[in-house]
Motif scaffolding. Sequence first.
Motif, PDB file in Angstrom:
ATOM      1  N   ASP A 222     -18.431  -2.605   6.338  1.00  0.00           N
ATOM      2  CA  ASP A 222     -17.976  -4.395   6.350  1.00  0.00           C
ATOM      3  C   ASP A 222     -18.749  -4.554   6.422  1.00  0.00           C
ATOM      4  OD1 ASP A 222     -16.257  -5.802   7.778  1.00  0.00           O
ATOM      5  OD2 ASP A 222     -15.464  -4.931   9.426  1.00  0.00           O
TER       6      ASP A 222
ATOM      7  N   PRO B 153      -3.230  -3.674   3.792  1.00  0.00           N
ATOM      8  CA  PRO B 153      -4.208  -2.727   3.412  1.00  0.00           C
ATOM      9  C   PRO B 153      -5.670  -2.494   4.307  1.00  0.00           C
ATOM     10  CG  PRO B 153      -4.694  -4.718   2.025  1.00  0.00           C
ATOM     11  CD  PRO B 153      -3.569  -5.178   2.796  1.00  0.00           C
ATOM     12  N   ARG B 154      -6.501  -3.969   4.414  1.00  0.00           N
ATOM     13  CA  ARG B 154      -7.308  -3.969   5.595  1.00  0.00           C
ATOM     14  C   ARG B 154      -6.657  -4.510   7.014  1.00  0.00           C
ATOM     15  NH1 ARG B 154     -13.546  -6.008   4.919  1.00  0.00           N
ATOM     16  NH2 ARG B 154     -13.383  -4.141   4.520  1.00  0.00           N
TER      17      ARG B 154
ATOM     18  N   GLY C  62      -8.395  -6.631   0.466  1.00  0.00           N
ATOM     19  CA  GLY C  62      -8.330  -4.666   1.081  1.00  0.00           C
ATOM     20  C   GLY C  62     -10.074  -4.503   0.312  1.00  0.00           C
ATOM     21  N   PRO C  63     -10.260  -3.800  -0.019  1.00  0.00           N
ATOM     22  CA  PRO C  63     -11.835  -3.622   0.574  1.00  0.00           C
ATOM     23  C   PRO C  63     -13.018  -4.453   0.387  1.00  0.00           C
ATOM     24  CG  PRO C  63     -10.706  -1.304  -0.667  1.00  0.00           C
ATOM     25  CD  PRO C  63      -9.890  -2.545  -0.578  1.00  0.00           C
TER      26      PRO C  63
ATOM     27  N   ASP D 296      -9.405   0.044   5.785  1.00  0.00           N
ATOM     28  CA  ASP D 296      -9.263  -0.081   4.699  1.00  0.00           C
ATOM     29  C   ASP D 296      -8.163   1.006   4.221  1.00  0.00           C
ATOM     30  OD1 ASP D 296     -10.158  -2.658   3.930  1.00  0.00           O
ATOM     31  OD2 ASP D 296     -12.960  -1.185   3.212  1.00  0.00           O
ATOM     32  N   HIS D 297      -7.124   1.142   3.872  1.00  0.00           N
ATOM     33  CA  HIS D 297      -5.990   1.193   3.781  1.00  0.00           C
ATOM     34  C   HIS D 297      -6.127   3.119   4.680  1.00  0.00           C
ATOM     35  CE1 HIS D 297      -5.409  -0.289  -0.329  1.00  0.00           C
ATOM     36  NE2 HIS D 297      -6.633  -0.354  -0.346  1.00  0.00           N
TER      37      HIS D 297
END
Length: 389
Positions: A35, A217-218, A244-245, A268-269
């Motif tokens: 991250d 998603p995050r 997202g990622p 993430d996810h």
Amino acid sequence: MKDWWIYQGEGTPEERLSRLAGKQPPWRDFDGTPDPHYRAPGATGQAWERTARRGTGYVPDEAEIDTVNTALYLSRPLLVTGKPGVGKSTLAYSIATDLGLGPVLHWPITSRSTLRDGLYRYDAISRLHDANLQQLSGDGATGGPAAARPAEPDHSIAPYLRLGPLGTALLPQERPRVLLIDEIDKSDIDLPGDLLTVFEDGGFEIPELARIAAREPRVRIGTHDTLDTPGAPVPPAPAPVDPGPVDPGPVPPGPATAGPVAATVGVDHGRVQCRAFPVVVLTSNNERDFPPPFLRRCIRLHVRPPGPARLEQIIRQRLHLPTELDDRRRSLVQDLVRAFEEQRTEGDLATDQLLNAVQLRLSGAWSDDGERDAFLRTVLQKLTGPASP
């Protein structure tokens, strides 16, 4: 000093870690994406000072250094056994200090510890309590039941999730963290087996986040390093939620002190996947046996009680004494080391008991020669064997 050593090797921590990069087995190569808004604590702050203060005083022998470096090259957990008080836990702090890997993440094990305790904590009770308070507050403000109003959007689960020490150690970073899983032999019989999958995969899933991954998603959640009141919700990060990622590209190792420490990290996810496998040190007092599948995934090290020469070196290191002592202090240290060695033949003693004895005598306490026997009975009480009279 051997040229292949990383721990206690030649060069700066950055130089040694760079020599280690890429030398792990292909099956221990992990691909977590760091991250870019998160940076783990480095070699600054109170937590690091505690780690460095404890780690600096450890004096490893050659066999211990060889074994630690074997675990580093293979990216495998290090299972450290030995009698209480020989310095098993301190070894983890020594590794972190020597390689500048930041504060040690400490997970003390009890008979009630579970894998989830180490991975993350979800405070469902606080979340329900806050939801009820909000509903009651809304009812009072509108004068009508909540069912008569349009449903409000569900609040994020993030403030009620916090990664545990194992979960924090598995965050994707270019530099590994040091994780101390202390007294694993006290655990429930299932915990060593439960750890196997996490150690093999280098990651884990948080079901509470995986269920909402399509909507969020995050999610940014707190870590074990987050400075907060124990049990209090983790404050959400002010940064916007990413869709997202994010692949920030390769991140150079850099010095451990660079950059501020982020309070939260993006997940993430619902999955945490490491990049650099953490330096995992598990300690055991040999109170139980471990299953063969667990043992074969660990590098094992048995720490033996230090001999007289190493004891004197430990005393100088831990008590910050000069290498060359004056006659009075040298005689005092040698006398107490001999007494410690003699009494250790009758029952186990811990090295910190000897350190306590030396510290007392250097401070001027128990200075009367006639009190020597009473002094030794007081500070060198045996941990095992027949009780002292």
